[in-house]
Write a protein that holds these residues in place. Structure first.
Motif, PDB file in Angstrom:
ATOM      1  N   ARG A  45      41.036  22.867  18.315  1.00 37.01           N
ATOM      2  CA  ARG A  45      40.458  24.194  18.146  1.00 37.01           C
ATOM      3  C   ARG A  45      41.209  24.703  17.107  1.00 37.01           C
ATOM      4  O   ARG A  45      42.279  24.683  16.793  1.00 37.01           O
ATOM      5  CB  ARG A  45      40.594  24.841  19.576  1.00 37.01           C
ATOM      6  N   ASP A  67      43.819  30.265  16.979  1.00 36.03           N
ATOM      7  CA  ASP A  67      43.408  31.455  18.140  1.00 36.03           C
ATOM      8  C   ASP A  67      42.960  30.904  19.240  1.00 36.03           C
ATOM      9  O   ASP A  67      42.864  31.742  20.374  1.00 36.03           O
ATOM     10  CB  ASP A  67      42.716  32.686  17.443  1.00 36.03           C
ATOM     11  N   ALA A  68      42.175  30.105  19.439  1.00 43.20           N
ATOM     12  CA  ALA A  68      41.570  29.442  20.659  1.00 43.20           C
ATOM     13  C   ALA A  68      42.072  28.681  21.531  1.00 43.20           C
ATOM     14  O   ALA A  68      41.663  28.033  22.577  1.00 43.20           O
ATOM     15  CB  ALA A  68      40.051  28.950  20.295  1.00 43.20           C
ATOM     16  N   ALA A  95      42.800  29.996  24.900  1.00 45.30           N
ATOM     17  CA  ALA A  95      41.518  30.576  25.611  1.00 45.30           C
ATOM     18  C   ALA A  95      41.455  30.010  27.021  1.00 45.30           C
ATOM     19  O   ALA A  95      41.299  28.784  27.447  1.00 45.30           O
ATOM     20  CB  ALA A  95      40.396  30.257  24.926  1.00 45.30           C
ATOM     21  N   VAL A 155      35.669  26.353  25.670  1.00 42.98           N
ATOM     22  CA  VAL A 155      35.087  26.925  24.310  1.00 42.98           C
ATOM     23  C   VAL A 155      34.231  25.705  23.557  1.00 42.98           C
ATOM     24  O   VAL A 155      34.625  24.705  23.635  1.00 42.98           O
ATOM     25  CB  VAL A 155      36.082  27.266  23.174  1.00 42.98           C
TER      26      VAL A 155
END
Lengths: 992, 465, 217
Positions: free
Chosen positions: C176, C179-180, C183, C187
């Motif tokens: 990923r 920034d993810a 999460a 995603v």
């Protein structure tokens, strides 16, 4: 252990008491068990996480481990409050990051379940005793202190070992000021009285010798063992390695030191020597005298007498001449060292020689005795014994040591001890002395203590605890405070108070100083200050050879400290019990070492029980042959046959102290040897010491090295195109310098501590099932200098070869494993996947180096030896290394857990792995830097530099296994004059 | 060949008409199988062997409980009796197939009266051999990791390892010998079914006879299948022991890393196998009253094979010594020296005597034709071959490349217990099988009858040329 | 003599043989399926906890970041579990008398640690390092599943060696963008092109990723 378990450990460790340690240990104990379908595992977070403590990350603290009155500077690794591994303190000149086997093993004794857990009072000494509380003891003490106050401490005696802690020394001094009629006596079985008396003869006052081997170009060891076990080993061995041919040195012979050894019994120094002369101990003073005369160190009258004192034997004379010539040539860069086992005269003569050559201040410095307490211990203990016999001792406080076991037999200390009305014994274990005292008080383990310690070079370092005391124990400082009437004082306060006084300055300044001292483990600029004494005075009389005791019939029985158990204090430590003696490879006991010739004459084969008789006292112990030992000499190691040393140490080997006399503590003359009948199975890890003409340990003369082209050790021919290095991120490799290896065994213990290597016990060792991943093989070089044909020939010199896994590029073990448990990694490691192994053992059967180790029994858990299965011990284990179950093959991994950790750290920091970022456990411990490890792809790496040296070679290289571990041939800086003898001897290499 | 008169393969009673001959033959063979009660002697033997099996059970249980540490193994001698016994048993497990297949295809008719029990022996020996590699493991319960099967670890066996080949060789060989043995048995089971008196007997034999009715179709299919199997069997039997040889040859221990090992092992296997066949022949013909079928002719023939075997063994030993000398490797040379003169030399010499010297007596026809002499010699050979296996395993490991690791192997009680136990198990299973199944193939032994035998006429002396 | 077998015996026998073979085959297949089933792997298992902690509430609703409680996930092998004090930063104000939180309050009062039961439990011969994975773009929920949607935390992945290897052999599809990584919900996996870019971005070398010593020491 998977990460979560560590965090569980972390939580518990935050409040470390005995119960939690046991819980912890329980958790660790599950390591092997929970491989499949575990009971649901728990995570135990902190209630309130301490600042800065990160679960799963080991922390390191600098401290010191006391040994015979000196503190070994160390840094200890701690996982969630559990000390697991000892390293040397790189910031301390006396360590330079290296350690000895004793320091490595300290972490095991910390978790010894046999440690004393509470104060014990004995109504009848020797009896069972009743468990009491500390308050109970302090109450009893109050009464006695009242008495002392009235009498000024008459009848109060304090018996300690030489004290390495300035704070403790100060406390004792204060106590003596308070009770002027009391006296402080000191005893240390392995003491330096001879040396100090020699100094008194030569300089009129007791001075201590600090050798600077690095500065020496020619060293003569007169029965001295600077490289041998003991507090000085690490410092001197490092020093010595710097002066030796090998890794770091220029190729010309001039820059490198030449070492001569004249000794009766083989020592590590003798093994490292370029030329060694085996002499009967009674002849060594004569040799020293003759040498001193030769060098003109003995003025006028004494001269001729001394000259006449030259030892018999053509070879011995030629040896003496050569040594004299070499020493003279070296001048101020020469160094003559006398051993603690030699009489004071020899030390005095050594001083004269050094003085004459101008070596004092260059290759050695003289300092006031570093350790606290009366300088000479023998008179001190004798005085105490006299008082005891006279019944003048009403109160006796014994700190450290174990006098009831190791005091000279003729003082009959053990017989008198029980008569003392109020005797206090402070020690971590209920040993022989504790059994004979009224009060046995449990003492902190050094890793639980606040204190300070002076190292062999006189530098002072702080001692800080790594873990809360596991048991209800106190430190010597706290007991001393209690004796002085302040039972509440904690070791921490006492220590800080002492140093605040010494430092002065403001509180904040002191805090900074304190923090720095704790961080570095050594106080700035506090080495012992050399003194410049007047010219050395030669001793009055010089023993003539073949006179006096030498004439006495029978054998001379020599007492030596045990290389693993020292004076017996480490007998309870299983790692040290199972540490092979460097020459005989004997474990779990001692033996009578006889020169092969003498043994043959007595018809005593190895393992035969010998009867040792010295007026009345009798020992029976098995014989081992000691090549290179002087004739007419029998050697026995002290420290065995302990009577109260727990399940591990009690009754191992034979106690030789009963034959020891205070008059001559190192040698008993006129000893009768005979066959006692019967044999004993020797638990040794090696029993064949000849190379049988095979190319195993190469030895090259330094002069010949200069003529060698680089890279002579070419790979065997192959039908396939062979890339110099297979592809991969790194290519790990190791080079072991056999010139630097002194066979001290530090690496073996370090490996054991780092890799959770189990102890197997004497029976299994005897069956040939030692588990050490790293072993040190000992082979005998061709006889040296025996051309003279007299008994004084140097004999066969041992050659040491540390053998870890060779990490072969073409590893024979890999293709034979049916389940791919033995596999190659990208970085060239020859990995062993324990959990995949089904135990066909085919890998070991095809390994030409036989370095793999198989768990024949469940040594780590179910079938652990003695009390080694105790959960408490499991707290020591390295959480980053799997504990291997039964039926699984294991082996050296180049400390893959360290490689992995370093790699991840480097990636986190976003930089490549630098040379030296990965240090294997053996490499870190080695005092001489014999082991270099690194990435063969890194042109700047030390290991690459060594591989390019002309005398680099692969063990059994012709088999085509392409080992990543290679060796530097042992370089010998031999004296051309004596070299002729060696070749003379070399022709007579026989099959052993 | 000896100049003596050719011996009869079959000793038919005089005045036997062909019609009766067939019946007599089947009767002689089936008689002991169907005879009830089982007999005191048999019970005694079974009791003894069962006691031995108990020892086996105990030592295996102890082994699983305490691990391989109960044996005399050490860090150098990581292999011991378990491997040696395995090699020895698998060797014995070779002869049956060799006799059945090789002699069948080479039309050695005399084989017909010994192949059945030889195959039985093969089957049992091979099965017992198969136990040892598993018992030998440090973690025997994981032996199935050698089997290639899709698992959640995504791991497969390591195909370069001879031990994996071993697994397939043994499994394949076991399956083959079972099928081959059973196929040959079917017609005889049928005849037992027809002769059995008890209903249970008829049911049991009948079930396994798979409804054999001796129809021409049956015989045709049977013959075709049987010969095809025989053809398959020979490469198989060669491969099995070659692979066993490779277990050692692919290691670089001195004395193992030799290209001669596979053939060397095959010959050794044949040698010990035939020896075991004769060892069994004597009691079998004696106690099952088969003197008429297992005749001196067989001892004579096998005696000759043993002589040949001993010579080949001698050749291999000589080759080993020569290559050690000629190869010039110090470790190899010193290993040979150690074997001939070292601490264990007595055992090595005993092995040489048993495997080479003893069999030379059989050059002498009268020795070949005296069952008990051949029996004694064969017994010696069996012992010698076992010693050889032990020495192969231990010598190289205890005197390998680095003298520092030289250690001797000293067997413990449990080492011996496992050997004795395996022998008892062999004895027990053989006793049961020979008691309830024909020791000699009825239908094949019929081929031994003189081809042209006039009805009511007499059988010519010396039936088959 | 009387026939012991009925006429159809042969067919019967054949039938039995075929059946036997079939059964054996079926047995093998069953075992194969069993070891891969959630029953054996524990996938989807929810274990009882001393406190019925809900990620759904704390992460999904309140919106706490994973790292608020699992503080050492970026730097250490272990993600770390919050100490009781961390819980009490909020719960000294919120739900101060909720019965469900009694154990937490007790833990603080009695200074006795909470004893959570491990949900994602790897065998002890496996050395797993959280920091290495999140640093190289392996998201929390890649292995732990959509934690933000779990009222009670469950084991989302089978955690078999096969499952580990699948990613170690070919990490790209599982990566990923930075920034993810944290999460809390699943995603969508990145397109191949971006995956390749991510491999370069994180500087992942697949060579050696499947060395045994990566996880076993």
């Amino acid at each position: 252990m998977s990460g979560g378990t560590s965090s569980g450990a972390g939580g518990a460790a935050a409040r470390m008491d005995r119960r939690t340690v046991l819980k912890l240990a329980g958790g660790a104990a599950l390591l092997p068990a929970v491989a499949c379908s575990p009971p649901r595992e728990q995570i135990v977070p902190y209630v309130d996480m301490p600042e800065g403590l990160v679960p799963g990350r080991p922390r390191h603290y600098a401290t010191a481990l006391p040994l015979t009155g000196y503190g070994a500077p160390v840094v200890v690794e701690s996982h969630q409050g559990r000390p697991t591994k000892v390293e040397g303190n790189a910031r301390h000149p006396a360590s330079g990051g290296a350690t000895d086997a004793f320091a490595q093993a300290a972490v095991l004794s910390l978790y010894d379940p046999d440690r004393a857990r509470a104060p014990v009072w004995r109504g009848a000494p020797g009896g069972a005793g009743e468990i009491r509380s500390w308050d109970g003891f302090l109450g009893a003490l109050e009464g006695r202190r009242a008495a002392w106050d009235s009498t000024g401490g008459a009848g109060l005696r304090l018996l300690t070992t030489p004290v390495c802690s300035p704070t403790l020394a100060a406390q004792i001094a204060a106590l003596l000021r308070r009770y002027p009629a009391a006296r402080w006596d000191v005893w240390e079985p392995v003491n330096d009285d001879n040396a100090l008396q020699g100094a008194i003869q030569a300089f009129g006052r007791p001075l201590q010798v600090l050798p600077h081997l690095a500065a020496a170009r020619c060293v003569l060891a007169l029965d001295a063992d600077p490289l041998g076990p003991g507090p000085q080993q690490v410092a001197l061995a490092r020093d010595f390695a710097a002066a030796r041919p090998g890794g770091k040195q220029p190729r010309d012979g001039q820059a490198t030191a030449r070492l001569y050894a004249v000794e009766a019994a083989m020592s590590l120094t003798g093994a490292a020597a370029d030329h060694r002369l085996a002499l009967h101990p009674a002849d060594i003073p004569a040799f020293a005298a003759a040498l001193a005369a030769e060098l003109g160190a003995v003025p006028g009258a004494g001269m001729d007498a001394a000259r006449g004192a030259a030892p018999q034997g053509a070879h011995a004379r030629r040896f003496l001449a050569a040594v004299a010539e070499d020493l003279r040539a070296a001048g101020p860069a020469a160094l003559a060292l006398a051993g603690r086992t030699q009489p004071p005269e020899v030390h005095a003569l050594a001083h004269c020689i050094n003085d004459r050559l101008g070596a004092i201040g260059r290759t050695l410095s003289l300092v006031e005795p570093i350790r606290g307490g009366p300088a000479l211990v023998a008179p001190s203990i004798a005085a105490l014994a006299a008082d005891l016999a006279a019944g003048q001792v009403s109160d006796l406080v014994i700190l450290g040591g174990n006098p009831a076991y190791d005091a000279p037999a003729d003082l009959r200390l053990a017989a008198h001890l029980p008569a003392v009305p109020f005797s206090i014994r402070l020690s971590p274990w209920a040993d022989e002395t504790a059994m004979l005292c009224r009060w046995h008080l449990p003492e902190h383990h050094p890793l639980e203590t606040w204190s300070d310690a002076q190292s062999v070079d006189g530098r002072i370092g702080l001692v800080q605890p790594l873990i809360r005391p596991l048991f209800d124990s106190r430190s010597a400082h706290e007991l001393l405070a209690a004796l002085a009437g302040d039972p509440a004082a904690t070791g921490h306060d006492i220590l800080r108070a002492h140093w605040r006084e010494r430092q002065g300055g403001g509180p904040s300044a002191f805090e900074d100083w304190w923090i720095a001292a704790l961080r570095d483990g050594v106080l700035p600029g506090m080495a012992a200050i050399p003194v410049r004494p007047p010219a050395a005075v030669p001793p009055p009389a010089v023993a003539q050879p073949g006179t006096g005791d030498r004439a006495a019939p029978g054998f001379a029985l020599l007492f030596r400290p045990d290389p693993a158990l020292w004076d017996g204090r480490f007998a309870g430590n299983a790692w040290l019990q199972e540490l092979p003696e460097p020459f005989s490879k004997l474990t779990w006991g001692n033996a009578l070492q006889l020169a092969p010739g003498d043994a043959a004459a007595l018809a005593l084969d190895e393992g035969d029980l010998a009867r040792v008789e010295a007026d009345g006292a009798v020992l029976e112990l098995p014989v081992v042959h000691a090549p290179g030992q002087a004739g007419g000499v029998a050697v026995v190691h002290l420290g065995h046959g302990r009577r109260h040393a727990g399940p591990v140490g009690t009754g191992r080997g034979v106690d030789a102290y009963p034959l020891r006399r205070s008059a001559s503590p190192w040698r008993r003359d006129g000893v009768r040897l005979s066959a006692a009948g019967g044999r004993q199975l020797l638990a040794r890890t090696q029993s064949h010491f000849r190379q049988h003409g095979r190319d195993i340990v190469r030895e090259i003369d330094l002069a010949a090295l200069a003529r060698m082209p680089a890279g002579t050790d070419s790979l065997p021919a192959s039908l396939y195109p062979e890339p110099p290095l297979p592809p991969g991120p790194q290519a790990w490799g190791m080079v072991i310098d056999q010139s630097a290896c002194i066979g001290c065994n530090a690496c073996v213990t370090a490996c054991q501590a780092e890799n959770n290597i189990p102890v197997v016990g004497p029976e299994e060792v005897a069956l040939g099932r030692t588990m050490h991943w790293l072993r040190i093989d000992t082979y005998l070089a061709p006889p040296d200098g025996a051309a003279g044909g007299d008994g004084a020939a140097g004999g066969d010199r041992p050659l040491f070869q540390p053998v870890p896994c060779m990490q072969c590029e073409k590893a024979p073990c890999e293709p034979v494993c049916p389940v791919a448990a033995s596999v190659h990694t990208q970085a060239g490691l020859n990995a062993q996947v324990y959990n995949r192994c089904v135990g066909t053992r085919d890998c070991q059967s095809t390994c030409p180096y036989q370095v793999r180790r198989f768990n024949f029994r469940d040594y780590a858990a179910g079938q652990a030896y003695a009390n080694l299965g105790d959960p408490l011990y499991r707290a020591q284990r390295n959480p980053n290394v799997s504990v291997r179950p039964r039926g699984v093959m294991e082996k050296c991994t180049y400390c893959v857990q360290r490689i992995s950790a370093a790699g991840r750290e480097a990636e986190a920091a976003g930089r490549p792995l630098r040379d030296g970022a990965v240090v294997t456990a053996c490499q870190a411990a080695c005092p001489t830097g014999a082991i270099a490890f690194g990435d063969l792809r890194d042109p700047a790496a030390e290991v690459v530099r060594r591989k390019a040296l002309p005398h680099n070679y692969a063990l059994l290289g012709d088999l085509g296994t392409r080992p990543r571990t290679t060796y530097l041939a042992r370089l010998r800086h031999s004296n051309p004059v004596l070299a002729a003898d060696r070749t003379g001897g070399a022709e007579r290499e026989g099959e052993g | 060949m000896s100049g003596a008169a050719p011996l009869p393969v079959l000793r038919l009673p005089p005045d036997l008409a062909r019609a009766e001959a067939l019946g007599w033959l089947t009767g002689t063979i089936a008689g002991p199988v169907l005879r009830r009660p089982l007999g005191r002697l048999w019970w005694l033997a079974v009791g003894l062997s069962l006691a031995g099996c108990l020892l086996l059970a105990v030592s295996v249980a102890w082994l699983f409980l305490r691990g391989t540490g109960i044996w005399g193994l050490n860090s150098s001698n990581v292999w011991g009796f378990a491997v040696a016994n395995y090699v020895w048993w698998i060797g014995i497990g070779n002869a049956g197939t060799l006799i059945s297949c090789l002699l069948l295809l080479t039309r050695q008719h005399w084989r017909a009266s010994i192949n059945r029990y030889a195959e039985t022996m093969t089957l049992v020996a091979a099965a017992i051999a198969g136990l040892f590699p598993i018992l030998h493991l440090g973690r025997p319960w994981l032996f199935y990791w050698l089997v290639p099967y899709p698992n959640v670890m995504d791991l497969w066996p390591q195909w370069r390892s001879a031990l994996v080949w071993d697994l397939f060789a043994i499994a394949g060989y076991l399956t083959f010998s079972l099928l081959f043995w059973y196929t040959g048995l079917i017609p005889d089971l049928a005849s037992l079914r027809d002769r059995a008196r008890s209903r249970f007997g008829r049911l049991a034999y009948g079930l396994f006879a798979l409804g054999w009715r001796g129809a021409a179709r049956h015989w045709q299919a049977h013959d075709l299948f049987y010969r095809a199997m025989a053809a398959l069997g020979i490469p198989l039997v060669i491969s099995v022991h070659s692979v066993v040889g490779l277990d050692f040859a692919n290691a670089i221990a001195p004395g193992w890393n030799e290209s001669i090992f596979p053939p060397y092992f095959v010959v050794g296997a044949m040698y010990s196998g035939f020896a075991m066949v004769v060892t069994l022949a004597v009691p079998i013909r004696r106690f099952l009253g088969l003197e008429a079928l297992i005749t001196l002719r067989h001892f004579d023939a096998i005696g000759k094979i043993l002589v040949l075997g001993s010579l080949v063994m001698a050749a291999t030993y000589l080759t080993e010594w020569f290559t050690a000398w000629y190869g010039g490797a110090t470790a190899d040379r010193q290993l040979v020296a150690y074997r001939l003169t070292g601490g264990g030399a007595a055992v090595y010499w005993a092995m040489l005597v048993c495997n080479v010297a003893l069999a030379q007596i059989l050059w002498w026809p009268r020795a070949r034709r005296s069952p008990w002499t051949v029996f004694a010699i064969a017994g010696g050979i069996n012992i010698g071959m076992w010693l050889e296996r032990v020495l192969i395993v231990t010598d190289s490991l205890s005197r390998s490349h680095l003298p520092s690791q030289w250690r001797d192997f000293v067997p413990t009680f449990w080492d011996w217990a496992l050997l004795a136990g395996s022998l008892s198990l062999f004895a027990f299973v053989m006793l049961v099988l020979l008691r309830f199944l024909p020791a000699v193939s009825m239908h094949e032994s019929r081929t031994l009858l003189p081809p042209a035998m006039p009805p009511g006429g007499r059988a010519p002396a010396g039936a088959v040329p | 003599m009387a026939n012991v077998f009925p006429p159809g015996a042969d067919h019967l026998l054949r039938g039995v043989l075929i059946l036997g073979v079939g059964l054996i085959a079926a047995g093998i297949v069953t075992i194969g399926m069993l070891v891969r089933s959630p029953y054996a792997t524990g996938q989807g298992r929810v274990v009882p906890q001393p406190v019925p902690f809900s990620h759904l509430h704390h992460v999904g609703d309140v919106g706490l970041d994973c790292r608020y409680c699992h503080g050492s996930v970026e730097t250490e092998a272990t993600a770390g579990l919050p100490d009781t004090a961390t819980c009490m930063t909020c719960h000294s104000q919120l739900f101060t008398d909720a019965a469900a939180l009694a154990p937490v309050r007790q833990s603080l009062a009695l200074d006795r640690p909470l004893r959570w039961v491990r949900v994602n439990d790897l065998p002890d011969h496996v050395y797993f390092d959280h920091s290495m994975h999140v640093r190289n773009g392996v998201g929390c929920t890649t292995c732990h599943g959509p934690v933000g949607e779990m009222a009670l935390t469950r084991q989302a992945a089978p955690l078999t060696m096969q499952w580990c290897l699948a990613c170690h052999r070919d990490p790209a599809p599982h990566l990923r963008p930075p920034d993810a990584v944290f999460a809390p919900v699943a995603v969508p996996s990145v397109p191949p092109g971006q995956a390749a870019r991510l491999m370069r971005h994180y500087g992942i070398r697949t060579a050696g990723l499947t060395d045994c010593t990566v996880c076993h020491r």
